[in-house]
Design a protein around this motif. Structure first.
Motif, PDB file in Angstrom:
ATOM      1  N   ALA A 216      -0.640   7.382   5.495  1.00  0.00           N
ATOM      2  CA  ALA A 216      -1.278   8.356   4.824  1.00  0.00           C
ATOM      3  C   ALA A 216      -0.225  10.180   4.906  1.00  0.00           C
TER       4      ALA A 216
ATOM      5  N   ARG B  99      -9.024   1.122   2.686  1.00  0.00           N
ATOM      6  CA  ARG B  99      -9.213   1.229   4.516  1.00  0.00           C
ATOM      7  C   ARG B  99     -10.562   0.440   4.637  1.00  0.00           C
TER       8      ARG B  99
ATOM      9  N   CYS C  78      -3.610   0.152   6.274  1.00  0.00           N
ATOM     10  CA  CYS C  78      -3.615   1.311   5.675  1.00  0.00           C
ATOM     11  C   CYS C  78      -3.910   2.656   7.000  1.00  0.00           C
TER      12      CYS C  78
ATOM     13  N   PHE D 292      -7.789   5.829  -0.946  1.00  0.00           N
ATOM     14  CA  PHE D 292      -7.093   5.373   0.629  1.00  0.00           C
ATOM     15  C   PHE D 292      -7.614   4.810   1.319  1.00  0.00           C
TER      16      PHE D 292
ATOM     17  N   VAL E  41       1.026  -0.806   0.004  1.00  0.00           N
ATOM     18  CA  VAL E  41      -0.421   0.543  -0.289  1.00  0.00           C
ATOM     19  C   VAL E  41       1.040   1.358   0.441  1.00  0.00           C
TER      20      VAL E  41
END
Length: 320
Positions: free
Chosen positions: A132, A106, A127, A102, A83
């Motif tokens: 992020a 998740r 995630c 994203f 990821v």
């Protein structure tokens, strides 16, 4: 035993796209149409010819959705490292789309970790917020809106657009502060000329009723006269007079009707708006910027903030 082992291996090696389809089918009854469209968009195959909205320099074919490369892998392969590498590449090319993808990924992985058939393969920690924060650029607030001094030039150019549907749409977007699709999805049954109200189909609360002001009412009445006028009895085709079939004709139900759009209503007002803004010497103003303009220019006429929020469909604020 051998058959069971073979089926288990096949299940483990199947692309995550199969679980994604089950996830959508299971959850879609709880989602709005826009949220479902977001899921379809991030997982789309791509490679189709663009039919509208092609910007300068963009390829003729559509790109695959941001999640498509990941979903073609087995579910067990979608771990934190995978990821992170995927997000680094996507954020560099299309950060806004990557941020949306994203969040959807998740939620999908969390759902998989709760399902017995996918729990053993899903990485619920793939995630994390840290990934992020490291890979996605900081989200910047957009601030495009009309200045008070720009109003005469903007109205002059928008009013000169030859297509009355688009000209009315753009003026209504500024004068009601509604969202783009809320205006485009208006039907004549939502407009009440007797009591001067408009029923907006709100994406948050379902619907809201806002005032129909005199100028907007005049614009809509002009549009209704055009919409309610049947086509002429004859038309000229290749130099010959041909009868129009009026037996099945009826006025369109959409306020902003379109004869070319598959849905029957206006889909893309952005091109004409960009041309009008360029002619007026205004740069960077988007359709949503007209909604922002309604909010900021309402302060100029000293309209109470609570009323502005109600008209725009914002959540009520205790302080306002």
């Amino acid at each position: 035993k051998a058959e069971a082992k073979r089926q288990a291996a096949q299940h483990n090696e199947a692309p995550a796209l199969e679980a994604w389809k089950v996830y959508i089918e299971t959850r879609k009854s709880r989602w709005s149409a826009n949220h479902l469209a977001d899921h379809d968009n991030v997982a789309k195959e791509g490679g189709k010819k663009r039919t509208r909205g092609r910007r300068p320099g963009e390829p003729e074919l559509t790109q695959p959705g941001a999640l498509r490369p990941l979903l073609l892998r087995p579910l067990s392969d979608i771990d934190a490292d995978t990821v992170r590498n995927w997000l680094q590449d996507e954020a560099a090319r299309r950060p806004t789309h990557a941020r949306l993808a994203f969040g959807l990924l998740r939620a999908f992985l969390n759902w998989c970790s709760d399902r017995k058939e996918y729990r053993a393969m899903a990485h619920a920690d793939a995630c994390t917020a840290r990934i992020a924060k490291d890979q996605l650029p900081k989200k910047a607030a957009k601030d495009d809106c009309l200045q008070r001094e720009q109003l005469p030039a903007w109205f002059k150019q928008v009013d000169s657009i030859k297509n009355p549907v688009i000209a009315t749409y753009l003026q209504m977007a500024l004068l009601t502060g509604a969202r783009r699709e809320e205006i485009a999805g208006l039907k004549w049954s939502d407009v009440d000329f007797k009591w001067n109200t408009i029923r907006m189909h709100d994406k948050v609360d379902g619907e809201r009723v806002i005032p129909l002001t005199p100028y907007v009412a005049a614009l809509l009445k002009t549009l209704k006269r055009i919409n309610d006028t049947p086509p002429p009895k004859y038309r000229i085709l290749n130099g010959r007079k041909v009868d129009n079939d009026l037996t099945n004709w009826k006025p369109p139900k959409w306020v902003f009707a379109s004869k070319t759009a598959e849905s029957g209503r206006l889909q893309e007002p952005r091109i004409q708006h960009t041309k009008a803004c360029t002619a007026a010497g205004i740069s960077g103003l988007t359709i949503h910027g007209l909604r922002r303009s309604f909010g900021t220019l309402s302060e100029w006429v000293e309209c109470p903030a609570g009323i502005v929020a109600q008209i725009q469909g914002h959540k009520p604020s205790a302080t306002a």
